[in-house]
Design an enzyme around this catalytic site. Structure first.
Site, PDB file in Angstrom:
ATOM      1  NE  ARG A 124       1.275  -0.751 -12.239  1.00  0.00           N
ATOM      2  CZ  ARG A 124       1.792   0.144 -13.061  1.00  0.00           C
ATOM      3  NH1 ARG A 124       2.376   1.233 -12.573  1.00  0.00           N
ATOM      4  NH2 ARG A 124       1.736  -0.017 -14.371  1.00  0.00           N
ATOM      5  CD  GLU A 172      -3.038   4.664  -8.772  1.00  0.00           C
ATOM      6  OE1 GLU A 172      -3.055   4.863 -10.011  1.00  0.00           O
ATOM      7  OE2 GLU A 172      -1.992   4.479  -8.128  1.00  0.00           O
ATOM      8  CG  HIS A 201       0.114   6.278 -11.008  1.00  0.00           C
ATOM      9  ND1 HIS A 201      -0.571   5.087 -10.987  1.00  0.00           N
ATOM     10  CD2 HIS A 201       1.313   5.996 -11.598  1.00  0.00           C
ATOM     11  CE1 HIS A 201       0.165   4.124 -11.533  1.00  0.00           C
ATOM     12  NE2 HIS A 201       1.313   4.662 -11.916  1.00  0.00           N
TER      13      HIS A 201
END
Length: 314
Positions: free
Chosen positions: A227, A256, A275
């Site tokens: 994370r 993000e 990601h």
């Protein structure tokens, strides 16, 4: 009982599989948040996504099955303080996450970033490369990502240290200690690579900052596949610019998608992927299968898999 599936990626076939798993219970499908809010008051179960505005409309909810493994964006106060049972996808994406961690580390160590930059310009561009075999790895978090990383380390003859609040031992790990600041600071100078594989909680927010980066070897790498927010990005950029560490690989960032104006784009020896650590060719089917299996347990009155401690955040 009504089961609400708020997971737009589900196809009509997937929903039929879910209906078979639910037996005589009714399954509703929400294609968007407005659909979810409309069906929420009559739903005892929600699968997939549960934005706070949908939860606020729930009056009979007993169980929420998240489509995510990480819970930092799901456990808002009203849900935490409720009696609703929460389960997640812990472990489901672990193999993919571990492979992403290895890919980032090897890309840095073997100079792939330099080679790809040269490829774009049709330029033969050698760079320094390093052998990772025999290295010492410090794994922060021995959940699914951490365990799968360790399994893949066997062929690289790694010496592995780990911090974890639950696990006390694991095959292939020399020693596991509780995640205290003292233990982290004691082991950082020993590591050739630091793997961030822990959940984002108040305790792990900016776990790796300027003080921690200063303790790392100048030849060491930092990898984060769990994370954004675990690593202080300003401190990381400064450490890379000062050559305090050899490089970093991030699959996640605090905000993000990463802003086009972010200074991270200019940081040297930094590889960023968007990601993707939890993704693979079989991710969707695995999610559908897990939904169906846990629904079968719920309707049969059996214990659910992957129950989350809402206070701890994992």
């Amino acid at each position: 009982m009504q089961i609400l599936c708020h997971y737009p990626a589900m196809s009509a076939e997937d929903v039929e599989s879910l209906r078979r798993a639910a037996g005589s219970h009714h399954v509703e499908r929400a294609q968007n948040i407005d659909d979810a809010i409309a069906h929420a008051p009559h739903s005892e179960v929600v699968l997939g996504f549960l934005p706070e505005e949908v939860f606020s409309a729930c009056t009979a909810l007993q169980w929420f099955q998240s489509a995510s493994a990480g819970m930092d964006q799901v456990l808002y106060p009203s849900l935490v303080q409720s009696d609703v049972q929460v389960t997640n996808m812990a472990g489901l994406y672990a193999r993919a996450g571990a492979e992403q961690a290895w890919a980032l580390w090897l890309a840095l160590a073997r100079g792939l970033q330099t080679a790809m930059n040269g490829f774009a310009d049709r330029k033969w561009q050698p760079s320094a490369v390093y052998i990772v075999s025999g290295s010492t790895a410090l794994v922060l978090g021995m959940g699914g990502f951490g365990q799968e990383f360790v399994k893949r380390a066997a062929g690289y003859d790694l010496h592995i240290l780990a911090l974890d609040p639950v696990q006390e031992s694991y095959t292939g790990v020399a020693e596991i200690r509780p995640p205290s600041k003292k233990n982290l600071h004691q082991w950082l100078p020993q590591a050739d690579v630091v793997i961030c594989a822990c959940p984002l909680t108040p305790e792990t927010y900016h776990l790796i900052g300027a003080e921690e980066l200063a303790l790392m070897r100048s030849s060491a790498y930092l990898i984060n596949v769990s994370r954004g927010g675990i690593v202080n990005e300003d401190a990381l950029r400064a450490a890379l610019q000062a050559d305090d560490i050899a490089g970093a690989g991030l699959d996640v960032v605090e905000q993000e998608p990463l802003s086009k104006t972010s200074p991270l784009w200019q940081a040297p020896r930094l590889v960023i992927t968007p990601h993707r650590a939890g993704f693979s060719q079989d991710r969707h089917q695995n999610v559908v299968d897990f939904f169906c299996a846990n629904v079968k347990r719920f309707v049969a009155g059996q214990p659910l898999q992957n129950v989350v401690d809402k206070q701890l955040g994992y």
